[in-house]
Design an enzyme around this catalytic site. Sequence first.
Site: not given
Length: 306
Positions: A128, A181
């Site tokens: 991530e 994101t």
Amino acid sequence: MEELRIFAPATVANLSCGFDVLGACLDNVGDQMLLRKNDLNQIRITKITGQELPFETDKNVAGVAVKALLEKLGTNQGFDIEIHKKIKAGSGIGSSAASSAGAVFAVNKLMGQPFTLKELIPFAMEGERLASGNAHADNVAPALLGGFCLVKSYQPLEILKLPCPPELRVVVLHPLIEVKTKDSRALIKLNVSLQKAVSQWGNLGAFVSALYTEDYGLLGRSLKDEIIEPVRSILIPFFDDLKEIAIKNGALGFGISGSGPSVYAMCKGQKSAEKVKEAMQLFYQEKGIDFDLHLSKINTDGIKIL
Ligand code: HSE
């Protein structure tokens, strides 16, 4: 065991009231991965289908997550990683999380399970970090543990698995635009007013309570977000209309899935979810917008061995 094929599920993070701390695992949306030991002392991404993603280990979320795990173990065991993507990158349903969580899950199994599922979360979070510049756990935790997960704290990392009321269904609509994101996080203001914070932590606490008491009404009333949704929803075509349609057709709650552009509607029961799904579908078809649509149970198991 020399190789393992797995299903790595999609996830819905934030769930409106829990930015960066709450997520749920989907049941029928996800990738397949095949991991195999090699004798080359190298982590190699050998095959990717379904999406254009980097083959260089250090640029691939699965590669960096596995590297972090193997470094911690102090082994130079090599692995070949095949990734068969069904979850589109930048869709808001945890595409990068599925790859990094799936990879560390399989490597851990093939190494004889030196780590618990919870201990795998920090390695998957490295994926991530690579994908978004921020090592959040609200997608990788539910992908690995299944069900609803709450990040109680990041430092130290403490993750709680929450109960799942059995009738919950999630409808996810993905407008076919890509929102990174990293970009979506850049929109968020760093300071929050006390008034909004009070409302958000009230809702998050109530949501957790609703999961324990199976109070579907309270659960729906808690799916509110006064902080992130007003800023990010501008990226999603007809967000307010979709929300109105979902709620009018019986959804318990509605919001942005992860960092968008996917949106989710939480529903009680299969029939209700199908009605909400059809209404959202009809609306987007009328607007001429391309989309993917999913209806899923909550997957309480997480990653599955195939
Ligand atoms: N909590 C993260 C965010 C999830 O909203 O940026 C990203 O999928």
